[in-house]
Motif scaffolding. Structure first.
Motif, PDB file in Angstrom:
ATOM      1  N   TYR A  21     -16.823  21.252  10.291  1.00  0.00           N
ATOM      2  CA  TYR A  21     -15.830  21.561   9.465  1.00  0.00           C
ATOM      3  C   TYR A  21     -15.841  22.050   7.762  1.00  0.00           C
ATOM      4  O   TYR A  21     -17.251  20.951   7.185  1.00  0.00           O
ATOM      5  CB  TYR A  21     -14.754  20.758   9.637  1.00  0.00           C
ATOM      6  N   ILE A  22     -15.353  22.401   7.365  1.00  0.00           N
ATOM      7  CA  ILE A  22     -15.940  22.653   5.729  1.00  0.00           C
ATOM      8  C   ILE A  22     -14.715  22.592   4.504  1.00  0.00           C
ATOM      9  O   ILE A  22     -13.424  23.476   5.151  1.00  0.00           O
ATOM     10  CB  ILE A  22     -16.418  24.983   5.685  1.00  0.00           C
ATOM     11  N   LEU A  23     -15.100  22.081   4.255  1.00  0.00           N
ATOM     12  CA  LEU A  23     -13.242  21.428   2.922  1.00  0.00           C
ATOM     13  C   LEU A  23     -13.443  21.637   1.626  1.00  0.00           C
ATOM     14  O   LEU A  23     -15.137  21.161   0.494  1.00  0.00           O
ATOM     15  CB  LEU A  23     -13.166  19.866   3.201  1.00  0.00           C
ATOM     16  N   ALA A  24     -13.930  22.619   1.240  1.00  0.00           N
ATOM     17  CA  ALA A  24     -14.222  22.837  -0.577  1.00  0.00           C
ATOM     18  C   ALA A  24     -13.229  22.373  -1.614  1.00  0.00           C
ATOM     19  O   ALA A  24     -12.191  22.949  -0.930  1.00  0.00           O
ATOM     20  CB  ALA A  24     -14.417  24.687  -0.639  1.00  0.00           C
ATOM     21  N   VAL A  25     -13.721  22.341  -2.885  1.00  0.00           N
ATOM     22  CA  VAL A  25     -12.634  21.915  -3.772  1.00  0.00           C
ATOM     23  C   VAL A  25     -13.008  22.810  -5.259  1.00  0.00           C
ATOM     24  O   VAL A  25     -14.510  23.140  -5.192  1.00  0.00           O
ATOM     25  CB  VAL A  25     -13.390  20.047  -4.406  1.00  0.00           C
ATOM     26  N   THR A  26     -11.604  23.264  -6.017  1.00  0.00           N
ATOM     27  CA  THR A  26     -11.811  23.857  -6.693  1.00  0.00           C
ATOM     28  C   THR A  26     -11.279  23.440  -8.492  1.00  0.00           C
ATOM     29  O   THR A  26     -10.230  22.811  -7.998  1.00  0.00           O
ATOM     30  CB  THR A  26     -12.277  25.828  -6.668  1.00  0.00           C
TER      31      THR A  26
END
Ligand SMILES: [Zn+2]
Ligand SMILES: [Zn+2]
Length: 223
Positions: free
Chosen positions: A113-118
């Motif tokens: 799974y990928i959890l991106a933060v911006t």
């Protein structure tokens, strides 16, 4: 003789009670640890992907906290770039669906799974902004810190507040990745908060109903 026999009996009983007490305490610790985990049974990998240098610290912090909530193997990846085509100059914001679409290509396997933060603001065609977004089928999610900052609302800056809010959004989107729907219970982490006061009211925990859902057999994820 009888006296010393009684003393030995008492001592033996004392030791037995102590051992039973210790075993109970150890079992309790084990059970409590188990209850702290919001989700059980999955051994997937979760990659925290910072989409700018500034977000690296928040991504690392989320990764360390999420590892005590979920049984994922969690890592923070290198900083990735926001896709330029997701930017809307008229809104000065990024279209979350395009970002999610690109993020899935960073996955090496279905077990990730990928959890991106911006730091950047996110929008969808139907909403001016979203705190976060996910694609359950693709197994990818994104959290924006932009509107989680107190200074966005004219209040003093606080990393602590940003972290608490980001944690709720991260757990919410991971809930979607684990096939949960939005929840009507406004204190549940799966409640779909539209405003910052909704978000501050809700907890970072799944309600009883959502917790039960998580233990059901795997179903097809929803987007
Ligand atoms: Zn949701
Ligand atoms: Zn719920």
């Amino acid at each position: 003789m009888l006296m010393s026999y009684i003393i030995w009996q008492s001592l033996a009983l004392g030791v037995l009670i102590l051992v039973m007490g210790l075993t109970g305490a150890i079992l309790l610790v084990a059970i409590n640890r188990e209850e702290d985990r919001e989700e059980t049974g999955l051994q997937k990998k979760l990659y925290l992907v910072p989409l700018d240098e500034v977000s690296r610290g928040l991504a690392d912090w989320l990764g360390s906290k999420l590892s005590s909530k979920f049984r994922f193997k969690i890592n923070t990846s290198m900083v990735a770039k926001l896709p330029e085509e997701s930017y809307s100059a008229s809104r000065d914001s990024y279209f979350s669906s395009i970002i999610l679409n690109k993020l899935q290509f960073l996955k090496a396997s279905e077990d990730e799974y990928i959890l991106a933060v911006t730091e950047e603001d996110l929008f969808t065609p139907n909403t001016d902004y979203v705190f976060s977004s996910s694609d359950g089928l693709a197994g990818v999610a994104i959290v924006s810190a932009q509107r989680l900052k107190p200074e966005f609302y004219g209040l003093p800056q606080s990393d602590e507040v940003v972290r608490m809010r980001a944690m709720k959004r991260a757990v919410h989107e991971i809930g979607h990745l684990l096939t949960l729907d939005n929840c009507d219970e406004n204190s549940c982490v799966m409640y779909s908060s539209k405003t910052i006061s909704d978000l501050d009211y809700q907890s970072d925990k799944f309600c009883h109903g959502c917790k039960l859902e998580l233990t059901l057999p795997v179903k097809v994820p929803k987007t």
